[in-house]
Design an enzyme around this catalytic site. Structure first.
Site, short mmCIF file in Angstrom:
data_model
loop_
_atom_site.label_atom_id
_atom_site.label_comp_id
_atom_site.label_asym_id
_atom_site.label_seq_id
_atom_site.Cartn_x
_atom_site.Cartn_y
_atom_site.Cartn_z
N LYS A 340 0.83 -1.20 0.00
CA LYS A 340 0.00 0.00 0.00
C LYS A 340 0.87 1.26 0.00
O LYS A 340 2.05 1.24 0.35
CB LYS A 340 -0.94 0.00 1.21
N ARG A 375 -4.19 -10.34 3.58
CA ARG A 375 -4.46 -10.35 2.14
C ARG A 375 -3.27 -9.69 1.44
O ARG A 375 -3.00 -8.50 1.65
CB ARG A 375 -5.75 -9.58 1.86
#
Length: 396
Positions: A340, A375
């Site tokens: 991210k 995830r």
């Protein structure tokens, strides 16, 4: 609202938020060796009673400095206690049917029960899975515009990635046909189905992994479940498509309920919070109540705090630092932290392609914290990290 507060939060910050007398800070710092139980905004006589009963049980509680004078109508309460002391407090407060004290006792009891190590079992069309240790979910993006180019797949590369995930120890794969990166434009339902269903069918024929489909559309979810999917991952938390909850209830499959504000295209406009963890707690309580009202069972629900969704880097880091506070809601927690942008910022502005090592570090941290599912884009490095951390905790 009663919830646990992470030990990683500065106690002085919490005492200041309550409005405690600064002269008392040293007393509480000396007692901060056990659990922190936070009670939001109770009537000032109730706050006073809670503090007195805490002291009678050998614990302590911080309240607003003017609770004793009655100059404030309400005060939040921070209890510092061990489990035995909290059970004593629950027994005392349950006998007090005024100012909501007996209800607060029940909420404290519930928090204690949900804090205890729990083994969740997911029941899915292709089998059951015990979430005793952290499980890895590998991302397959059947999209041309996902923020990490290395995650983009077609029919051929998607099948290869799924086989690799199975061989290297993932428990799930997560197939998505619509990019949800910040600023992503919405695609049509027909296009999403065209991207997802053929890949899903092909993968289902070749691997025994549990297959999640990342969608917020009820029709896509329905067709995915008809073609071999095991669970649905809904970034809107059952809010975008009002039929989604009915599909989940009808098929009896697990659903990931994520926290987000706005849409992927607009969400960063809503990244402002007075109390982020309180917002998450309130949101999930409301979403769970909604899911249950639609016939979804408690053992079908998984919570995802939505790293990067309507959150600035400082928000993402706070969620990660305090992730165990979500465990007291009583449901498995999934975290999607892989590559991210917050990691990019931490590492000096590097692109998604250079964020693997940072991602693995976060996976190790989340495993140590006890998160149930991570995830990620890269199977083997993250599975290895989980194994390494679990070996320290539980042995080989």
């Amino acid at each position: 609202m009663v919830r646990l507060i992470s030990k990683d939060v500065d106690l002085r910050e919490l005492l200041n938020q309550i409005g405690s007398d600064p002269a008392s800070y040293g007393i509480f710092l000396d007692k901060d060796s056990h659990l922190r139980v936070w009670i939001d905004e109770v009537y000032y006589p109730a706050a006073s009673v809670i503090k007195q009963e805490c002291l009678s049980c050998g614990a302590d509680a911080a309240v607003h400095k003017h609770v004793i004078t009655g100059k404030v109508e309400k005060s939040s309460v921070l209890i510092l206690a061990n489990v035995r002391q909290l059970k004593c407090l629950v027994d005392k407060l349950r006998r007090m049917p005024y100012w909501g004290l007996n209800q607060i006792a029940d909420e404290i009891k519930s928090v204690l029960e949900d804090r205890e190590a729990r083994t969740f079992v997911l029941t899915m069309p292709n089998g059951t899975l015990e979430l005793r240790r952290t499980k890895v979910m590998t991302i397959l993006n059947a999209t041309p515009d996902s923020f990490f180019p290395g995650s983009r797949v077609d029919l051929h590369t998607g099948l290869e990635r799924a086989v690799d995930a199975e061989e290297n120890g993932a428990a799930f794969i997560d197939i998505g046909g619509a990019s949800t990166r910040p600023g992503a434009a919405e695609i049509g339902e027909d296009e999403e189905l065209r991207r997802v269903i053929p890949l899903l069918r092909q993968v289902r024929e070749r691997v025994k992994l549990f297959i999640s489909v990342d969608t917020y559309r009820a029709e896509v979810a329905k067709q995915a479940l008809e073609n071999g999917a095991d669970l649905i991952n809904d970034i809107y938390g059952l809010q975008f498509d009002k039929e989604m909850a009915n599909v989940i209830a009808d098929y009896g499959v697990p659903v990931v309920i994520m926290h987000m504000r706005g849409t992927p295209a607009t969400m960063q406009e809503y990244a402002s919070y007075d109390d982020l963890m309180k917002e998450l707690h309130t949101y999930f309580v409301e979403r769970v109540e909604y899911a249950l009202s639609k016939g979804i069972k408690e053992n079908q629900i998984i919570l995802d705090p939505g790293i990067g969704f309507a959150k600035l880097p400082e928000h993402n880091l706070e969620v990660l630092r305090r992730i165990e506070e979500l465990f007291t809601l009583g449901f498995p927690v999934l975290v999607g932290h892989s590559r991210k942008s917050t990691m990019g910022k931490i590492l000096g502005g590097v692109p998604a392609e250079e964020r693997l090592f940072g991602t693995v570090a976060w996976t190790s941290y989340l495993t140590w914290k006890g998160v149930h599912i991570v995830r990620v884009h890269d199977t083997k490095p993250n599975v290895d990290a989980v194994k390494a951390v679990e070996a320290i905790r539980e042995g080989i």
